[in-house]
Every structure is written in C-alpha cells, then in structure tokens.
Design an enzyme around this catalytic site. Structure first.
Site, PDB file in Angstrom:
ATOM      1  N   HIS A  46     113.655  -3.548  37.069  1.00  0.00           N
ATOM      2  CA  HIS A  46     112.936  -2.454  37.919  1.00  0.00           C
ATOM      3  C   HIS A  46     113.756  -2.281  39.262  1.00  0.00           C
ATOM      4  O   HIS A  46     114.805  -3.109  39.451  1.00  0.00           O
ATOM      5  CB  HIS A  46     111.684  -3.301  38.692  1.00  0.00           C
ATOM      6  CG  HIS A  46     110.677  -3.280  37.566  1.00  0.00           C
ATOM      7  ND1 HIS A  46     109.385  -3.779  37.795  1.00  0.00           N
ATOM      8  CD2 HIS A  46     110.704  -3.392  36.269  1.00  0.00           C
ATOM      9  CE1 HIS A  46     108.363  -3.623  36.781  1.00  0.00           C
ATOM     10  NE2 HIS A  46     109.586  -3.445  35.613  1.00  0.00           N
ATOM     11  N   GLU A  48     113.324  -2.561  42.503  1.00  0.00           N
ATOM     12  CA  GLU A  48     113.433  -3.521  43.557  1.00  0.00           C
ATOM     13  C   GLU A  48     114.132  -4.620  43.111  1.00  0.00           C
ATOM     14  O   GLU A  48     114.914  -5.041  43.989  1.00  0.00           O
ATOM     15  CB  GLU A  48     111.928  -3.813  43.496  1.00  0.00           C
ATOM     16  CG  GLU A  48     110.753  -3.041  44.206  1.00  0.00           C
ATOM     17  CD  GLU A  48     109.888  -2.344  42.974  1.00  0.00           C
ATOM     18  OE1 GLU A  48     108.978  -2.116  42.911  1.00  0.00           O
ATOM     19  OE2 GLU A  48     110.713  -2.203  41.933  1.00  0.00           O
ATOM     20  N   CYS A  76     105.127  -4.439  41.542  1.00  0.00           N
ATOM     21  CA  CYS A  76     104.173  -5.044  40.455  1.00  0.00           C
ATOM     22  C   CYS A  76     104.223  -6.661  40.788  1.00  0.00           C
ATOM     23  O   CYS A  76     105.030  -7.145  41.870  1.00  0.00           O
ATOM     24  CB  CYS A  76     104.679  -4.957  39.065  1.00  0.00           C
ATOM     25  SG  CYS A  76     106.353  -5.635  38.912  1.00  0.00           S
ATOM     26  N   CYS A  79     107.891  -7.963  40.776  1.00  0.00           N
ATOM     27  CA  CYS A  79     108.681  -7.416  41.969  1.00  0.00           C
ATOM     28  C   CYS A  79     108.159  -8.211  43.271  1.00  0.00           C
ATOM     29  O   CYS A  79     108.921  -8.640  44.435  1.00  0.00           O
ATOM     30  CB  CYS A  79     108.741  -6.099  41.946  1.00  0.00           C
ATOM     31  SG  CYS A  79     109.733  -5.279  40.638  1.00  0.00           S
TER      32      CYS A  79
END
Length: 144
Positions: A46, A48, A76, A79
C-alpha cells in the site's frame, strides 16, 4: 496532498488503485509512494506502507516522530496500525473509505487510547479531488 495526488495518478499505469502517500518531517519529504500491490504482487504494498518504509530505510530509524503522512484515501487497518507503530505525529487524508477505512470510518485505530501512541487526525483535505481520482479509475475498470 497535491504531491500525493500526483503519485496516485501514476498508479493506474500499472493497474493499481490510485492511492498516493507522502511522509513529511520538518517541511521535507522523507518518503513517498503510490500503491504497488499489482505491480509487486504484494498485498502489503500500500502507498502508506511503502512511504513509511522509504522514510525508515533512509537512516531515519523506525521511529518517525514528528512526521506527517498525507494520503489520498483513508488508511485501512494495516496502514493505520503502521502509522501508530511508526509514531507518526499526524495523519492527513483526503477521501474517506467507508468500506475499509480505519481512521474514522469503520474504526479509528490511529487515535485508539488503548494503544501506546495516538496521531492527530485531519480528514477530508482535497476530498473531492481524491475521491474523483478513485471514481474515475473504477468507472474505467467497469467499462472494460
């Protein structure tokens, strides 16, 4: 956030959902990435996570206190957990994610008082622009 949007817009080139993240400390970018789950074949790639990894691996260590993470979509649970573990001071996100967001939508992991760290939270910065980038990506996918 404009830099995060720029990174997000590049994600579609490799079939990834357009999400961008920029980590800033003392007014300097120390980590930045777009989503690369499809590109890397890695469910944890991801934006992040990649931005946090970049900042930590640049000799800054795993404690990124004083850092602000700008991300185009509400993080999410994974993260949000990484934000807490990295000791980031602040999270700023654009569009809310009612299906998977853990910085206010489904829960608020970044400000859970039971954990050893809480980040200041700013939601909705450039939310329309961030949301439109995602909507356009999924419209295009559905039209295929």
């Amino acid at each position: 956030m404009h830099r995060a949007l720029e990174l997000a817009s590049r994600c579609a080139e490799h079939g990834d959902v357009p999400i961008g993240a920029v980590l800033v400390r003392e007014d300097r970018e120390i980590g930045a990435a777009g989503n690369e789950r499809e590109l890397r074949g890695d469910p944890t790639a991801h934006a992040e996570i990649l931005a946090i990894r970049e900042a930590a691996s640049a000799g800054r260590g795993w404690r990124l206190d004083g850092g602000t993470l700008y991300v185009t979509l509400e993080p999410c649970a994974m993260c949000a957990g990484a934000i807490v573990l990295a000791r980031l001071e602040r999270l700023v996100f654009g569009a809310a994610d009612p299906k998977a967001g853990f910085a206010g939508s489904l829960g608020n992991l970044v400000q859970d008082q039971r954990l050893n760290h809480e980040a200041t939270l700013v939601a909705g910065l450039l939310a329309e622009e961030c949301g439109e980038l995602l909507r356009a990506f999924f419209r295009e996918r559905r039209s295929r």
